[in-house]
Write a protein that holds these residues in place. Structure first.
Motif, mmCIF file in Angstrom:
data_model
loop_
_atom_site.group_PDB
_atom_site.id
_atom_site.type_symbol
_atom_site.label_atom_id
_atom_site.label_comp_id
_atom_site.label_asym_id
_atom_site.label_seq_id
_atom_site.Cartn_x
_atom_site.Cartn_y
_atom_site.Cartn_z
ATOM 1 N N GLU A 55 -3.810 4.033 11.735
ATOM 2 C CA GLU A 55 -3.577 2.693 11.202
ATOM 3 C C GLU A 55 -4.897 2.042 10.797
ATOM 4 O O GLU A 55 -5.027 1.488 9.706
ATOM 5 N N LEU A 63 3.759 11.005 10.521
ATOM 6 C CA LEU A 63 4.160 10.322 9.287
ATOM 7 C C LEU A 63 5.672 10.147 9.254
ATOM 8 O O LEU A 63 6.407 10.958 9.801
ATOM 9 N N PHE A 123 0.866 17.701 11.533
ATOM 10 C CA PHE A 123 0.427 16.310 11.416
ATOM 11 C C PHE A 123 1.508 15.466 10.754
ATOM 12 O O PHE A 123 1.842 14.379 11.229
ATOM 13 N N ALA A 124 2.079 15.988 9.653
ATOM 14 C CA ALA A 124 3.120 15.228 8.961
ATOM 15 C C ALA A 124 4.301 14.962 9.893
ATOM 16 O O ALA A 124 4.802 13.839 9.990
ATOM 17 N N LEU A 154 -1.487 21.019 8.948
ATOM 18 C CA LEU A 154 -1.010 20.104 7.910
ATOM 19 C C LEU A 154 0.421 19.651 8.210
ATOM 20 O O LEU A 154 0.708 18.456 8.299
ATOM 21 N N ALA A 155 1.316 20.634 8.395
ATOM 22 C CA ALA A 155 2.719 20.294 8.596
ATOM 23 C C ALA A 155 2.924 19.614 9.949
ATOM 24 O O ALA A 155 3.711 18.677 10.074
ATOM 25 N N ARG A 165 0.818 -1.215 0.000
ATOM 26 C CA ARG A 165 0.000 0.000 0.000
ATOM 27 C C ARG A 165 0.851 1.264 0.000
ATOM 28 O O ARG A 165 0.336 2.349 -0.198
ATOM 29 N N GLY A 214 3.277 16.581 0.617
ATOM 30 C CA GLY A 214 2.105 17.390 0.296
ATOM 31 C C GLY A 214 1.627 18.182 1.505
ATOM 32 O O GLY A 214 1.290 19.359 1.402
ATOM 33 N N TYR A 215 1.628 17.523 2.669
ATOM 34 C CA TYR A 215 1.223 18.216 3.895
ATOM 35 C C TYR A 215 2.187 19.359 4.233
ATOM 36 O O TYR A 215 1.804 20.370 4.778
ATOM 37 N N LEU A 216 3.457 19.130 3.945
ATOM 38 C CA LEU A 216 4.459 20.133 4.311
ATOM 39 C C LEU A 216 4.552 21.264 3.295
ATOM 40 O O LEU A 216 5.032 22.344 3.614
ATOM 41 N N ALA A 217 4.068 20.991 2.078
ATOM 42 C CA ALA A 217 4.298 21.952 0.990
ATOM 43 C C ALA A 217 3.812 23.372 1.282
ATOM 44 O O ALA A 217 4.584 24.318 1.105
ATOM 45 N N PRO A 218 2.565 23.551 1.739
ATOM 46 C CA PRO A 218 2.126 24.942 1.945
ATOM 47 C C PRO A 218 3.032 25.678 2.923
ATOM 48 O O PRO A 218 3.398 26.839 2.707
ATOM 49 N N PHE A 219 3.409 24.992 4.007
ATOM 50 C CA PHE A 219 4.271 25.626 4.989
ATOM 51 C C PHE A 219 5.630 25.950 4.396
ATOM 52 O O PHE A 219 6.087 27.097 4.440
ATOM 53 N N PHE A 220 6.283 24.953 3.795
ATOM 54 C CA PHE A 220 7.665 25.166 3.383
ATOM 55 C C PHE A 220 7.790 26.099 2.189
ATOM 56 O O PHE A 220 8.789 26.801 2.059
ATOM 57 N N SER A 246 -5.192 9.317 1.935
ATOM 58 C CA SER A 246 -4.452 10.206 2.814
ATOM 59 C C SER A 246 -5.271 11.468 3.129
ATOM 60 O O SER A 246 -5.344 11.925 4.271
ATOM 61 N N LEU A 247 -5.889 11.996 2.111
ATOM 62 C CA LEU A 247 -6.678 13.221 2.279
ATOM 63 C C LEU A 247 -7.877 12.970 3.186
ATOM 64 O O LEU A 247 -8.230 13.764 4.042
ATOM 65 N N PHE A 264 -6.928 12.802 6.776
ATOM 66 C CA PHE A 264 -6.717 14.136 7.344
ATOM 67 C C PHE A 264 -8.048 14.798 7.649
ATOM 68 O O PHE A 264 -8.263 15.338 8.728
ATOM 69 N N ALA A 277 2.676 11.804 0.035
ATOM 70 C CA ALA A 277 1.694 12.518 0.847
ATOM 71 C C ALA A 277 2.315 13.417 1.931
ATOM 72 O O ALA A 277 1.927 14.576 2.054
ATOM 73 N N PRO A 278 3.288 12.917 2.715
ATOM 74 C CA PRO A 278 3.857 13.789 3.752
ATOM 75 C C PRO A 278 4.374 15.100 3.192
ATOM 76 O O PRO A 278 4.180 16.151 3.795
#
Lengths: 316, 291
Positions: free
Chosen positions: B186, B115, B110-111, B107-108, A21, A32-38, B195-196, B199, A29-30
């Motif tokens: 999990e 993750l 959480f990552a 968002l960040a 999976r 993607g979550y960080l993208a807006p911030f960074f 993933s979305l 979240f 994905a991770p």
């Protein structure tokens, strides 16, 4: 290393990534979550930080900020020859001590009191934090009024009990105390809450056994509270030191000019930098001041760490 | 303690008897009441100044109680220094920045909290490390960027650099590490959630209390921000703090109008504080324990 990974499959992928999976989408994905911030952080946070050093080696004027002429370390050497720079450095130190020390001592005492079982302690906590909710600008304007030389409430109170009024603006020490008062007022409650949070992590039994041994409240404070709070105290000392190094709004608005008083008697480094950049238009030199401030903070942080480490060793 | 108690920061400890050594005496009350007076007095004095005339404020024996000139002074202050525009500007800036910081930090955060990915510890270290660096260090290049983008004196110049916050990311990370059990994610993965979807329907609901605290702190900090706005904005299109500066800068200062402006600039945050003071206190104490 980078070349090998792109050409051949990695020899030993971690177990998690071999699972079915963990497709490409899941691995991306991770990020993607960080993208807006960074994305914004890189553009408006990291890049300017690094670029300041480059700017500080150039002559850059405010009006023509796109044009940069290489001057090497000239901005720094000019700084070291400027008596106003040394004056600002000294003031930053004295105002820093005048504001940080009383602030933290009072915060410690108040936190100790707030740790008691009291009626209305939520009220006291909220009231103490109210100054934190005010802006630098609002607080300084009100304090400047209170500290007014001719019609200020404080001088009125002094003269009504028969003392001489103080010139809270022109006198060096008095004006520095005035500026420090704004800082102390705004941050004491905040630090008290930080201490209170640390105190609540100290075991209640410690106080009870100390009380049973006949320790007075003062002794309990000295021998239970303060040692238990040491990491928190170090934390607040570091944070307030950094804050004091950057003091800017309070001295700027105390009398409303970037010079820090008629004889620069309370001009801090932060204000000196602003004056260089936005009153005298020397952005390059202002960048050099910013770097000096940064080095100062690093030095102070190292000194703090060294003192903390040494105290830990001598205690054992 | 696995959950963060934002509702009751001043929770009483169980099992403390009446003769607890931590019972406060009259002296404790006296000192605390004295301190409270000192903390609150400048607010009272703002109200006194804002409701008097300048002549009453600059007399040999100043008035100590509020007068009747409040609305006149507020009207004057709104006329001077563009305080009306400034209030609208500050509201726009503070709300946009709060929204941006809360979203990007969640968002960040959480990552970083839940993750695993390449470069995680490095990226986190960079993020946390920059919290130590003074904002002054970046202001000059930032100013040059704003000039280049032709954003000087425009609100985006204040909004864009503040939309993300390293502190916010760290705060949400700390919050989510504790508040969000790994098993929950999990289980959703095993059920085939994307993933979305994870979240949206798992992380967001759990993160809400942390987002609320971060939102309040960000709103207050942005409303009160001073250094960058006075560099980036002019007194023609100011935020409230920039407008207050130009009120305090006049050659002939009308103290009661300065105080009226200060009152207007402080009131919105004080209202937020009056409504949510307990949660803000709780948030700061929580942040302290974990910071």
């Amino acid at each position: 290393m980078a070349i090998t990974t792109t050409r051949s499959p990695r020899p030993a992928a971690p177990a998690a990534e071999r699972r079915p999976r963990a497709r490409w989408g899941a691995r991306a994905a991770p990020y993607g979550y960080l993208a807006p911030f960074f994305a914004l952080f890189a553009a408006f946070g990291l890049f300017p930080l690094l670029y300041t050093a480059y700017v500080s080696l150039h002559r850059v004027e405010l009006q023509t900020s796109q044009q940069m002429d290489w001057v090497g370390f000239q901005n720094y050497t000019r700084l070291l020859e400027d008596p106003f720079f040394w004056n600002a450095l000294r003031n930053t130190f004295t105002i820093g001590v005048l504001s940080t020390v009383p602030q933290l001592v009072m915060a410690l005492g108040l936190a100790h009191l707030l740790n008691y079982k009291l009626r209305g302690r939520t009220f006291f906590r909220v009231a103490m934090l109210m100054p934190y909710a005010t802006s630098v600008a609002a607080a300084t304007l009100v304090f400047a009024q209170l500290f007014g030389r001719d019609y200020g409430l404080l001088n009125w109170a002094l003269s009504s009990v028969g003392l001489n009024p103080v010139d809270w603006q022109a006198d060096t020490w008095a004006s520095q105390i005035g500026v420090s008062a704004v800082v102390t007022w705004r941050w004491t409650g905040y630090n008290a809450l930080i201490y209170l949070a640390g105190m609540q992590a100290i075991g209640h039994e410690l106080y009870e056994s100390a009380a049973m041994d006949g320790a007075s409240r003062w002794k309990q404070f000295l021998h239970v509270t303060v040692p238990g709070l040491r990491p928190t105290i170090i934390f607040t000392v570091v944070v307030s030191t950094i804050g004091a190094t950057q003091l800017f709004g309070e001295p700027l608005l105390y009398e409303g000019n970037a010079g820090g008083g008629i004889s620069h008697q309370y001009q801090t480094l932060g204000l000196y930098m602003y004056e260089q950049g936005w009153s005298f238009f020397h952005l390059g030199r202002a960048a050099a001041v910013a770097w000096v401030m940064f080095l100062l903070i690093v030095l102070l942080a190292l000194a703090n760490a060294a003192i903390a480490a040494r105290r830990n060793r001598t205690d054992r | 303690m696995t959950t963060i108690q934002l509702q009751k920061p001043g929770r009483r400890r169980p099992g403390t008897g009446r003769r607890s050594p931590l019972q406060g005496g009259p002296l404790a009350y006296a000192v605390l009441i004295g301190a409270t007076v000192l903390f609150v007095f400048p607010f009272y004095w703002t109200l006194v100044g804002a409701s008097r005339t300048n002549a009453e404020m600059s007399s040999a024996s100043p008035a100590l109680t509020p007068g009747s000139n409040l609305f006149h002074n507020i009207g004057e202050a709104l006329g001077q220094a563009a305080i009306g525009t400034a209030l609208v500007n500050s509201l726009i800036v503070a709300c946009t920045v709060t929204l941006g910081v809360v979203l990007s930090s969640t968002l960040a955060g959480f990552a970083f909290a839940k993750l695993r990915f390449r470069g995680r510890s490095l990226l986190l270290a960079v993020t946390v490390g920059t919290m130590m660096i003074p904002p002054q260090l970046g202001v000059i290049p930032l100013f040059m960027v704003i000039v280049k983008m032709d954003l000087q004196n425009k609100l985006p110049s204040v909004i864009l650099p503040s939309l993300v916050s390293a502190f916010g990311v760290f705060f949400m990370r700390q919050f989510l590490i504790q508040a969000l059990p790994d098993e929950l994610i999990e289980a959703a993965r095993v059920d085939g959630a994307s993933s979305l979807r994870i979240f949206w329907s798992i992380v967001l609901p759990v993160a809400r209390p942390g987002m609320a605290v971060l939102g309040m702190l960000t709103f207050m900090a942005t409303w009160n921000d001073f250094f960058w706005p006075i560099v980036a904005l002019s007194s023609q299109n100011p935020t409230v703090q920039v407008a207050l500066r130009s009120l305090g800068q006049g050659y002939v200062q009308d103290q009661s109008i300065v105080m009226a402006g200060t009152l207007i600039g402080t009131l919105p945050v004080l209202v937020v504080f009056a409504l949510l003071g307990r949660q803000i206190v709780g948030g700061i104490m929580q942040g302290a324990v974990k910071g």
